[in-house]
Design a protein around this motif. Structure first.
Motif, short mmCIF file in Angstrom:
data_model
loop_
_atom_site.label_atom_id
_atom_site.label_comp_id
_atom_site.label_asym_id
_atom_site.label_seq_id
_atom_site.Cartn_x
_atom_site.Cartn_y
_atom_site.Cartn_z
N TYR A 281 63.33 60.63 -74.57
CA TYR A 281 61.57 59.77 -75.70
C TYR A 281 61.28 60.84 -76.09
CZ TYR A 281 62.21 56.20 -71.25
OH TYR A 281 61.83 55.96 -70.56
N PRO A 282 60.88 60.14 -77.45
CA PRO A 282 59.75 61.50 -78.29
C PRO A 282 58.56 61.78 -78.01
CG PRO A 282 59.18 59.12 -78.96
CD PRO A 282 60.35 58.52 -77.25
N GLN A 283 58.24 62.97 -78.07
CA GLN A 283 57.39 63.60 -77.61
C GLN A 283 56.18 62.90 -77.81
OE1 GLN A 283 57.58 68.22 -78.96
NE2 GLN A 283 55.17 68.26 -77.80
N PRO A 284 55.89 62.55 -76.64
CA PRO A 284 54.08 62.45 -77.00
C PRO A 284 52.55 62.90 -77.21
CG PRO A 284 54.23 62.98 -74.19
CD PRO A 284 55.69 63.38 -75.56
N ASP B 252 61.74 71.89 -78.12
CA ASP B 252 61.10 71.77 -79.21
C ASP B 252 60.02 72.06 -78.51
OD1 ASP B 252 63.13 69.71 -81.03
OD2 ASP B 252 62.54 68.38 -79.36
N ALA B 253 59.41 72.33 -77.52
CA ALA B 253 58.58 72.41 -76.83
C ALA B 253 58.75 72.88 -75.49
CB ALA B 253 57.19 71.30 -77.16
N ASP B 254 58.35 74.46 -74.84
CA ASP B 254 58.55 74.62 -73.37
C ASP B 254 60.21 74.37 -73.53
OD1 ASP B 254 59.02 71.97 -72.40
OD2 ASP B 254 56.60 71.75 -72.86
N ARG C 129 52.28 66.28 -71.13
CA ARG C 129 51.97 67.30 -69.95
C ARG C 129 52.69 68.57 -69.85
NH1 ARG C 129 51.17 62.02 -68.25
NH2 ARG C 129 48.51 61.14 -67.97
N MET C 130 51.75 69.55 -69.20
CA MET C 130 52.81 70.96 -68.76
C MET C 130 52.59 71.54 -68.23
SD MET C 130 52.73 74.50 -70.52
CE MET C 130 53.42 73.72 -72.76
N SER C 131 54.32 70.78 -66.35
CA SER C 131 54.07 71.25 -65.23
C SER C 131 54.12 72.99 -65.59
CB SER C 131 55.30 70.72 -64.74
OG SER C 131 56.56 71.06 -65.64
#
Length: 495
Positions: free
Chosen positions: A315-318, A355-357, A337-339
């Motif tokens: 999925y694309p980054q929300p 891309d992120a984390d 959301r970042m767990s």
């Protein structure tokens, strides 16, 4: 309301987590021990006690959120524990593991940060155990009726406790050596330590529930024989048929399903084995799948000591805010959301190409490449658009000598023989067929949890267990006083 202006002057504060560099060196829960109680009273005071509490509707258990928020704000923990346990058998499980759709439905969340409902819930549960507000509740008298529950995950446990307290003699059959199902061997200890599960199991034993572990119904014990022994049977064996990834190279060594990897890591922590044969130590790990199970693999691989870990999400980054047009309040939106695991991966830099984390969004796996000796060495992927169509010129390769598939599940597998022995069929979604009374086509056999609903949240599993217990009780006695919070075909709020 405990504080009529609480939501106006008190900012949202969540349970703080331990420093990343500290918590990745152990398998203890990530939250700071004892740091919740000093702040939770004020946080509960943010509850507006709104006229129509949509948190009730967002929660399939119908948790009485405003009531126990007010009681916590007033420091009446015993009453708060009573109101919480009135609708939830295992609030410490949901307080730690549920993604809190109740907070998405909080009226305050229309234009402010929601009340920290899940944190308040966890605090009440902890206080209840510390103060003795969660004693065993054995039935005053037995009905003489017997029930077998197949599966000891959250749905099976909730149903078994409800039916035991109603006076029926209940035996829970579990294929593994310990009860708990996914809670035991799927959920890592850093999300919920196993002592929380153990004390609930002991509570249930003291109430009269019997556990038959190491018994694989359909293999060790025939399903028809089980049906003949009991007045009713409830199938709650979960969704164990994992989804596959049929791409070139899938047969290479080093590619495993998440639920092959996670149970071994949990067994190491429980002292069953000294080391996992699938340990990520020193390896380049790629996790295919962007959901919670993938995040559990991520946190586990980091603690294993992986050289690198990357998680692929198709999925694309929300966005960070709710899309009001697509997912208006009070639905549970898909937002960024970042767990705790993602926070760890970000701070430790486990995936420089992400891309992120540790996540690569809009990424689809094309193939797995081998090293010439039959082992995986790389994942070939491509960026996709919103329709999951490949974007030209975006192919690339990630080094990987351990690949974990976390693509979800469909329903119960046929391998154990239960379905064939009882003559049960799966519906179009791959789940057990049942009617509006949770009953399968086989008289006296009922179905609950992920086996019949499909993969869902822990709060839905507990609600399923409670509602199915009510249906079984009615079947056995002709009436019931057990609550039935949901119907078998109810679904989360959506547009």
């Amino acid at each position: 309301m405990a504080d009529p202006e609480g939501f106006m002057h008190t900012p949202r504060r969540e349970w703080p987590r331990r420093p990343v560099e500290e918590r990745v060196r152990d398998w203890d829960e990530v939250a700071v021990p004892g740091a919740l109680l000093p702040i939770v009273g004020e946080q509960a005071g943010r509850c507006m006690d709104c006229g129509i509490p949509f948190c009730h509707e967002a929660c399939p258990l119908g948790n009485l959120v405003p009531e126990w928020n007010i009681l916590v704000a007033r420091d009446d923990w015993q009453a708060a524990a009573e109101r919480l346990h009135a609708t939830d058998n295992f609030p410490e499980f949901t307080g730690l593991l549920c993604p809190a759709p109740c907070e998405s439905g909080c009226v305050l969340a229309i234009n402010q940060p929601a009340v920290t409902i899940r944190n308040v819930e966890a605090a009440i549960a902890d206080r209840a155990w510390a103060e003795g507000y969660a004693p065993p509740k054995p039935p005053r008298r037995l009905t003489g009726r017997t029930v077998a529950v197949v599966g000891s995950g959250p749905a099976g446990l909730a149903a078994a406790q409800q039916l035991t307290r109603a006076g029926h003699t209940v035996a829970v059959y579990e294929r593994d050596d310990r009860p708990g199902g996914l809670l035991r061997y799927g959920i890592p200890s850093f999300k919920m330590e196993k002592y929380r599960l153990d004390r609930r199991i002991e509570q249930m034993r003291e109430e009269g529930t019997r556990f038959r572990t190491g018994t694989d119904v359909g293999r060790d014990l025939g399903a028809r024989e089980l049906r003949g022994r009991y007045d009713a049977v409830l199938l709650a064996m979960g969704a164990t048929a994992w989804r596959e990834l049929p791409v070139p190279g899938r047969g290479l060594a080093g590619i495993h399903q998440a639920m092959e990897y996670l149970p071994l890591a949990n067994r190491v922590q429980q002292g069953d084995i000294t080391a996992s044969p699938m340990s990520a130590a020193g390896r380049d790990v790629v996790i295919v799948g962007g959901g919670d199970t993938g995040a559990d693999c991520l946190g586990t691989a980091v603690r294993d000591g992986a050289r690198s870990v990357t998680q692929l999400d198709i999925y694309p980054q929300p966005g960070k805010e709710r899309d009001e047009a697509a997912e208006p309040w009070p639905t549970h939106p898909r937002i960024y959301r970042m767990s705790a695991a993602h926070e760890e991966a970000r701070d430790l830099g486990t995936a420089p190409a992400a891309d992120a984390d540790a996540r690569l969004f809009a990424a689809s796996t094309l193939k797995f490449s081998g090293d010439g000796r039959g082992r995986v060495r790389a994942v070939r992927l491509v960026e996709v658009d919103d329709e999951r169509q490949p974007r030209t010129g975006t192919e690339r390769e990630l080094a990987a000598d351990l690949v974990l598939l976390a693509l979800g599940f469909s329903g119960p597998g046929r391998g154990d023989g239960i379905l064939d022995q009882l003559g049960l069929e799966l519906d179009g979604r791959g789940t057990l067929e049942r009617d509006r009374g949770f009953a399968t086509p086989v008289p006296g056999v009922f179905a609950a949890g992920d086996a019949a609903r499909g993969p869902s949240l822990i709060v839905w599993a507990i609600a399923e267990g409670r509602a199915a217990a009510s249906a079984v009780d009615r079947h056995l006695t002709g009436t019931t006083r057990l609550p039935s919070p949901i119907g078998p075909f109810d679904r989360p709020m959506s547009v």
